[in-house]
Scaffold this active site. Structure first.
Site, short mmCIF file in Angstrom:
data_model
loop_
_atom_site.label_atom_id
_atom_site.label_comp_id
_atom_site.label_asym_id
_atom_site.label_seq_id
_atom_site.Cartn_x
_atom_site.Cartn_y
_atom_site.Cartn_z
N ASP A 60 59.91 77.91 18.91
CA ASP A 60 60.97 78.89 19.04
C ASP A 60 60.24 80.41 19.58
O ASP A 60 59.61 81.06 18.58
CB ASP A 60 61.22 78.98 17.57
CG ASP A 60 62.54 80.03 17.51
OD1 ASP A 60 62.99 80.23 18.51
OD2 ASP A 60 62.97 80.18 16.33
N THR A 73 64.05 70.60 9.44
CA THR A 73 64.43 69.18 8.74
C THR A 73 65.68 68.49 9.32
O THR A 73 66.46 69.58 9.90
CB THR A 73 64.49 69.71 7.45
OG1 THR A 73 65.77 70.46 6.78
CG2 THR A 73 63.34 70.23 6.70
#
Length: 511
Positions: A102, A110
């Site tokens: 990112d 998750t």
């Protein structure tokens, strides 16, 4: 509406440092770390339909900070040898999660879940997944200990990375009501959920080395915004539900710290879910409003054990007073709750009482208190001043995810920090998806047709034929029904049969 099942998820970005180079590129290091992890169902994220510029307040912003970064990758003077999407290096994992770069940080997301303890195990599994990637990357580099990974929120030089929470809510709840109901709670919860930090990075006190409750509070600059990298808000207004947008909206919270403590992670999810589901969806409206929420969260962070009075429209309360008000309101709702929810409310009450009697009694479950005690002992032993830079270095090592080096894991191993997860369940969570909802169905489709799937996302899967399958949430399907659906998918001969199969199971349940 309080029987609504709030689907949740956690996205955690990690700090990364390479020790054998005087100057390393965090973009490259994050890319290579993610690519070193081989245990993935698929490489290729489906960005079709994603639009982070949509604002829940009813408009679309022209430009985000991340847009500028994407444009930078196309400049000739940037000298990048890969595209912006190649930089992401996405890995779609068999456990239903996502592992990718990112911007300049490796991130583990998750899978979706409606269980706090289940999500806790997947969050913990993310640590082991990053450790395996680190081990393989160091093997390729030809040495051990070359990389350090940190589960924290700051590089102590004015840059922050996040631990984001996601809560799926009904679309018919107005966004301004979400803000009104949640803001006092979100500010106040910081006192129990902070990870602790040596140093101030807000503009008014930047460079001062003093201890505070939260790593993220310095970087919160406004009440509501769609952006996540500049002008960070208490409540993010990104309107990207990753589900049927006619039915759902996703509350994307970016104000929380990345906790090492499992108790804090469980309470962060659990307390927030109770406020959203039982209070917000139950029609409750707070009788208090903070005059300056952004200023208040910084006051909470700097107040430590001697919490300041925060200005309300009705008077002055501490963060603990506000948390007690929300707990009282939840108990007044008189709704039936699961054992998991009852545990959260009980722990919430206990934490308030312990903090009021002596905050040190929470040192076995609250990062900022545990870290403060640890570093205070070290400062006394070494006769260091309160602003010695060495303390900031030790602060960072509290968040090192290497169990041999991380100070937190030494406390956990000795029993000085609570552990809620079970090792066997964590190992299973590294490879297996949850038993309910979209993750097991998504995994079953990718596993059954690995050569046909080109890209996948949270709610969509695209095949080489161009066909895009949209996955509903499957909220009404019980575990055994999901199991039958997964088994049925494993027997299909063509991806073209998937929509009809899904429709059969969902329509049968709805009827």
């Amino acid at each position: 509406m309080t029987d609504f099942s709030v689907v949740m998820g956690i996205e955690t970005e990690y700090g990364i440092v390479r020790s054998d180079l005087e100057k390393s590129d965090p973009v490259i290091e994050s890319m290579e770390l993610v690519r070193s992890y081989q245990s993935a169902d698929l490489t290729g994220w489906l960005y079709q339909g994603e639009d982070p510029s949509l604002d829940a307040r009813g408009f679309r912003v022209d430009n985000l900070a991340q847009d500028e970064e994407e444009k930078a990758f196309t400049r000739s003077d940037y000298k990048r040898f890969f595209s912006f999407h190649e930089m992401k290096s996405d890995r779609i994992l068999s456990n239903g999660g996502r592992f990718y770069n990112d911007h300049t940080h490796p991130e583990f997301s998750t899978p979706e879940s409606s269980s706090i303890m289940e999500l806790l195990h997947y969050d913990r599994a993310g640590l082991d997944i990053l450790r395996l990637a680190k081990k393989e990357r160091e093997r390729l580099l030809g040495g051990n200990g070359l990389l350090s990974l940190y589960r924290n929120n700051t590089d102590y030089h004015g840059h922050s990375y996040g631990c984001h929470e996601n809560y799926l809510l009904p679309r018919d709840i107005p966004f301004d009501r979400i803000v009104q109901t949640s803001v006092p709670f979100l500010v106040a919860r910081t006192i129990l959920l902070g990870a602790g930090k040596y140093g101030y990075e807000s503009s008014e006190k930047r460079g001062i080395i003093r201890y505070q409750v939260s790593q993220r509070a310095d970087f919160i600059e406004t009440l509501v915004s769609v952006d996540t990298m500049h002008g960070r808000p208490l409540v993010n207004s990104r309107d990207e539900p990753h589900a049927d947008r006619t039915l759902f909206r996703r509350l994307h919270l970016i104000l929380g710290d990345a906790n090492m403590s499992e108790w804090q992670t469980a309470m962060k999810l659990g307390m927030t879910r109770l406020v959203l589901r039982d209070l917000l969806l139950g029609g409750w409206k707070p009788k208090i409003t903070l005059e300056d929420p952004v200023g208040a969260i910084r006051m909470v962070s700097k107040g430590l054990r001697d919490q300041p009075l925060l200005r309300l429209d009705t008077g002055q309360w501490t963060a603990i007073d506000i948390l007690e008000y929300y707990a009282d309101s939840l108990e007044d709702m008189k709704v039936s709750r699961t054992p998991e929810d009852q545990w959260v409310l009980s722990e919430w009450r206990s934490a308030i009482e312990l903090f009021r009697s002596d905050p040190s009694r929470l040192s076995d479950r609250v990062d900022w208190i545990a870290k403060e005690n640890l570093l205070s002992r070290f400062r006394e032993e070494e006769d260091l001043s309160e602003d010695d830079p060495w303390l900031q270095s030790l602060d960072l090592e509290y968040h090192n995810i290497d169990p041999e080096q991380g100070l937190f894991f030494a406390l956990e191993e000795s029993g000085e920090m609570l552990r809620l997860s079970e090792e066997a369940s964590v190992r299973a969570a590294m490879t297996d998806p949850p038993h309910r909802g979209r993750p097991p169905v998504r995994h079953a489709i990718i596993r059954r047709f690995p050569d046909d799937v080109v890209e996948a996302g949270w709610e969509k899967i695209r095949f080489r034929s161009g066909e895009v399958v949209i996955l509903p949430l499957f909220q009404r399907l019980e575990e055994e029904e999901i199991s039958r659906l997964v088994e049925h998918i494993g027997q299909l001969s063509s991806p073209l049969e998937i929509p009809g199969t899904i429709r059969h199971y969902t329509e049968r349940t709805n009827s």
